[in-house]
Design an enzyme around this catalytic site. Sequence first.
Site, short mmCIF file in Angstrom:
data_model
loop_
_atom_site.label_atom_id
_atom_site.label_comp_id
_atom_site.label_asym_id
_atom_site.label_seq_id
_atom_site.Cartn_x
_atom_site.Cartn_y
_atom_site.Cartn_z
N TYR A 129 0.85 -1.18 0.00
CA TYR A 129 0.00 0.00 0.00
C TYR A 129 0.89 1.24 0.00
O TYR A 129 1.78 1.37 0.84
CB TYR A 129 -0.91 0.01 1.23
CG TYR A 129 -1.95 1.09 1.13
CD1 TYR A 129 -3.20 0.80 0.62
CD2 TYR A 129 -1.66 2.40 1.48
CE1 TYR A 129 -4.16 1.80 0.47
CE2 TYR A 129 -2.60 3.40 1.32
CZ TYR A 129 -3.84 3.10 0.83
OH TYR A 129 -4.77 4.09 0.66
N ASN A 213 -3.59 5.72 6.19
CA ASN A 213 -4.35 6.47 7.20
C ASN A 213 -5.09 5.51 8.13
O ASN A 213 -4.89 4.29 8.08
CB ASN A 213 -5.30 7.46 6.52
CG ASN A 213 -6.33 6.75 5.63
OD1 ASN A 213 -6.58 5.55 5.78
ND2 ASN A 213 -6.91 7.49 4.71
N SER A 236 4.98 8.62 14.05
CA SER A 236 6.44 8.50 14.10
C SER A 236 7.00 9.13 15.40
O SER A 236 6.39 10.01 15.99
CB SER A 236 7.02 9.23 12.89
OG SER A 236 8.36 8.89 12.71
N GLN A 258 11.31 14.49 12.94
CA GLN A 258 10.12 13.67 13.21
C GLN A 258 8.89 14.54 13.35
O GLN A 258 7.82 14.19 12.86
CB GLN A 258 10.29 12.85 14.50
CG GLN A 258 11.35 11.80 14.41
CD GLN A 258 11.18 10.87 13.22
OE1 GLN A 258 10.15 10.23 13.09
NE2 GLN A 258 12.16 10.82 12.34
N HIS A 261 6.59 15.26 10.34
CA HIS A 261 5.77 14.23 9.69
C HIS A 261 4.29 14.48 9.89
O HIS A 261 3.49 14.37 8.96
CB HIS A 261 6.11 12.84 10.24
CG HIS A 261 7.25 12.19 9.54
ND1 HIS A 261 7.21 11.87 8.21
CD2 HIS A 261 8.46 11.79 9.99
CE1 HIS A 261 8.36 11.29 7.86
NE2 HIS A 261 9.14 11.24 8.92
N GLU A 326 10.61 4.30 18.33
CA GLU A 326 10.88 3.87 16.95
C GLU A 326 12.32 4.19 16.56
O GLU A 326 13.03 3.35 16.02
CB GLU A 326 9.89 4.61 16.04
CG GLU A 326 10.00 4.28 14.57
CD GLU A 326 9.10 5.16 13.72
OE1 GLU A 326 8.63 6.21 14.21
OE2 GLU A 326 8.89 4.81 12.55
N HIS A 327 12.74 5.42 16.82
CA HIS A 327 14.11 5.87 16.48
C HIS A 327 14.81 6.38 17.73
O HIS A 327 14.20 7.12 18.51
CB HIS A 327 14.07 7.04 15.49
CG HIS A 327 13.32 6.77 14.23
ND1 HIS A 327 12.10 7.36 13.96
CD2 HIS A 327 13.61 5.98 13.17
CE1 HIS A 327 11.68 6.94 12.77
NE2 HIS A 327 12.57 6.10 12.27
N ASP A 362 16.08 7.02 7.06
CA ASP A 362 14.82 7.04 6.33
C ASP A 362 15.02 6.78 4.85
O ASP A 362 14.07 6.40 4.15
CB ASP A 362 14.15 8.43 6.48
CG ASP A 362 13.56 8.64 7.86
OD1 ASP A 362 13.25 7.63 8.53
OD2 ASP A 362 13.41 9.80 8.26
N GLU A 416 -2.47 -37.37 27.26
CA GLU A 416 -3.34 -36.29 26.80
C GLU A 416 -4.70 -36.80 26.34
O GLU A 416 -5.53 -36.00 25.87
CB GLU A 416 -2.65 -35.49 25.68
CG GLU A 416 -1.44 -34.71 26.20
CD GLU A 416 -0.84 -33.76 25.16
OE1 GLU A 416 -1.26 -33.80 23.99
OE2 GLU A 416 0.06 -32.98 25.54
N HIS A 421 -3.53 -40.58 18.12
CA HIS A 421 -2.13 -40.15 18.05
C HIS A 421 -1.21 -41.31 18.46
O HIS A 421 -0.23 -41.62 17.77
CB HIS A 421 -1.87 -38.96 18.99
CG HIS A 421 -2.36 -37.64 18.49
ND1 HIS A 421 -3.69 -37.36 18.29
CD2 HIS A 421 -1.69 -36.50 18.17
CE1 HIS A 421 -3.82 -36.11 17.86
NE2 HIS A 421 -2.62 -35.57 17.77
#
Lengths: 434, 434
Positions: A129, A213, A236, A258, A261, A326-327, A362, A416, A421
């Site tokens: 996307y 979005n 971000s 940042q 953004h 994140e950073h 980036d 079990e 089995h």
Amino acid sequence: MRRLDASDPGFAAAFDALVHDRRESASDVSADVAAIIARVKAEGDAALADYTARFDRFDLDASGWSISKEECAAAYEALAPELRVALDLAAERIRAYHAAQLPEDRDYRDAVGARLGARWRGVDAAGVYVPGGRAAYPSSVLMNVIPAKVAGVERIVMVTPTPDGWANPVVMAAAHIGGVDESWRVGGAHAVAALAYGTERIAPVDVVTGPGNAWVAEAKRQLYGVVGIDMVAGPSEIVVVADSRNDPHVIAADLMSQSEHDPTSQSILFTDDAEFADAVAAAVADVIPTLSTAATMQASWADNGAVIVVPTLGAAIPLCDRLAPEHLELAVDPVEAEALFAQVRHAGSVFLGRQTPEAIGDYVAGPNHVLPTGRRARFSSGLSVTDFMKRTSFLALDDESLVAIGPAAVALAEAEGLPAHALSVRNRLNKTNH
Amino acid sequence: MRRLDASDPGFAAAFDALVHDRRESASDVSADVAAIIARVKAEGDAALADYTARFDRFDLDASGWSISKEECAAAYEALAPELRVALDLAAERIRAYHAAQLPEDRDYRDAVGARLGARWRGVDAAGVYVPGGRAAYPSSVLMNVIPAKVAGVERIVMVTPTPDGWANPVVMAAAHIGGVDESWRVGGAHAVAALAYGTERIAPVDVVTGPGNAWVAEAKRQLYGVVGIDMVAGPSEIVVVADSRNDPHVIAADLMSQSEHDPTSQSILFTDDAEFADAVAAAVADVIPTLSTAATMQASWADNGAVIVVPTLGAAIPLCDRLAPEHLELAVDPVEAEALFAQVRHAGSVFLGRQTPEAIGDYVAGPNHVLPTGRRARFSSGLSVTDFMKRTSFLALDDESLVAIGPAAVALAEAEGLPAHALSVRNRLNKTNH
């Protein structure tokens, strides 16, 4: 902007609020998105055409549903030379970093003679996307498409809204460089639904990645399990740990990289020097009016920015771990950067030393810029080739290895309460010569 | 049971129906689960106590909230010796397989002198859900806890419902072997919410894994993003590809080893011999009444079972890829098993040759038995140590490497309309001597 000092009596509560108060998104779009997904699943292309007319104000049948590979190649050729060189360099470095990430298959025989292993394969098809409008970033195209390509995905599908029918030529050029196989002029939750379920024109894919979005993010969340997705992404963030030997204007620009953004972005400075903290705050006020993204930076910094004075930079790291940013920039001398980095537990990506601005990451460093936000670096990682791959484990026994481990399987199956089995193993034990 | 023949004219449509018609769960519990999560988030332990009284019919305050490590150790010591040996062998083999899965850190300098890398760390805390009642499997405890332990997780928390206050001693023993740090006597969606958000007694965790009913699965899905989770799991599945040189009763038991899990489980045979197909179907009818799980097997086989005759076993593999089964047995000679496996694209785990029953993989083989179901092997993988870890990428530039790649970052930032990004790089380029 919040100004905190770790030596203040109220610091623990104030920092706690900083960690926990941030809202990711106020809007609840889940019912709208569920309706869109259901309609695309039922009506296919007709639903896509209708939503596109409504949200992007153009007629897919008249303007064309897809962007051809030739159009993408032409957009690449038409780029300004400096930009073409920059995109090529970015692609080459992203490709090299991600190629080194490819996991190795395993195939070995253990002590009892059992053959064991794991085999990695790319998924058949990946959907990427790419947002339209303000956040139409060619770097995002490269960061999503190239790992899929390196993973060996044979069909890479881009979906991108083209509001009023206009497609971003730099995005098209990036699709050409990355090696996108199909590009569809659809966006929004309906585009994600089309990738997951398929329509008459668009064959379904196995994994959907890429930013978007609130509608796009919610569509991915709802379709998780029908397809694989990358992590749900929030606003971000950057945390900068800096001593007073930095130029305040340099650190201010890093924080603003940042903040520009989105108004919901967050930039936080930790420093051990109160005067330096004030100098950076002043430099931020200086730099904001000089840049075209001033309004966004101003809003983000006012609402979500923070400058935090700590007794030592080492004391910043446990606080930073609670934010799991994140950073993270460690803007100190190399030896100290190394020592601080050794203490870091939770961060998406770390930038070491005074000459490593986050913005390099980036674009052209090589590591992926799709990184966990909203404290998710506690448990998740940046996008990688393995997000476009899957692992098949395998096992082969012979009589000897079956006899070595089979009876234990029988005992466990019986404990079990799963007699078939046990029987499936016992049947074979009975056929061995042991 | 459906009987299909690839040479029939209606085969394509019938197989398509087999691939797509299966429902995972008819019940929509999302609203109920959302309400439970919200209440646990708001009320903490009080909500847990109330839900436990209601669903598990006992008083947590009276009976005790947790199971101590001492109780788990005592349960282990009290096991029948054969079962203790079997659990120990399983644990040892699971540990060895997963230890070999640990990802390697990367730290290297590239051609321009940039230092790049990635560092893996375990998450701080992992929560493992262990169902009560019919599906209380000690093997699941080992398969979830051991990868977390191998990943380096310092705090491993088990939650398990103890209906009427009764805790399964084999589950407790498995928790001891695996190294569980805390065990809480709570289950259901409320237990998952407690792990994600924390309560007064239970500190929050970073990742939640483990099987559960529809409420538990939906709670994990809704909390995905607040915590990491393993894949959403559906009913168990097996595809067996077998030639006529197999004993029909052996193959019948393999099919039933999935059918006995649940009425929604699915078992499918592909064979190139119509008479063998009939013989397996007859053997299934023979074996079902002899086992204690007859009713479940009967329901599963009737509703979801299939026997499919194909012209060659090679022709089964593309069909099998469309099913992307959790488990795939290739019950043929070793060389042919290898040739068929080379063609397989989508399967969670593959069992090669006539002496490798899938049930071995459920217990003692070593690879994880938590595997993708419902066609998700197209894009996802079995549980692994990396589900309990996260990767932090890092970058360190010096003047030389900054000069080599910085200008491209400036060009891209400007093309994307992000001037503070460009400025943060340009500020540093201006400070180099180049």
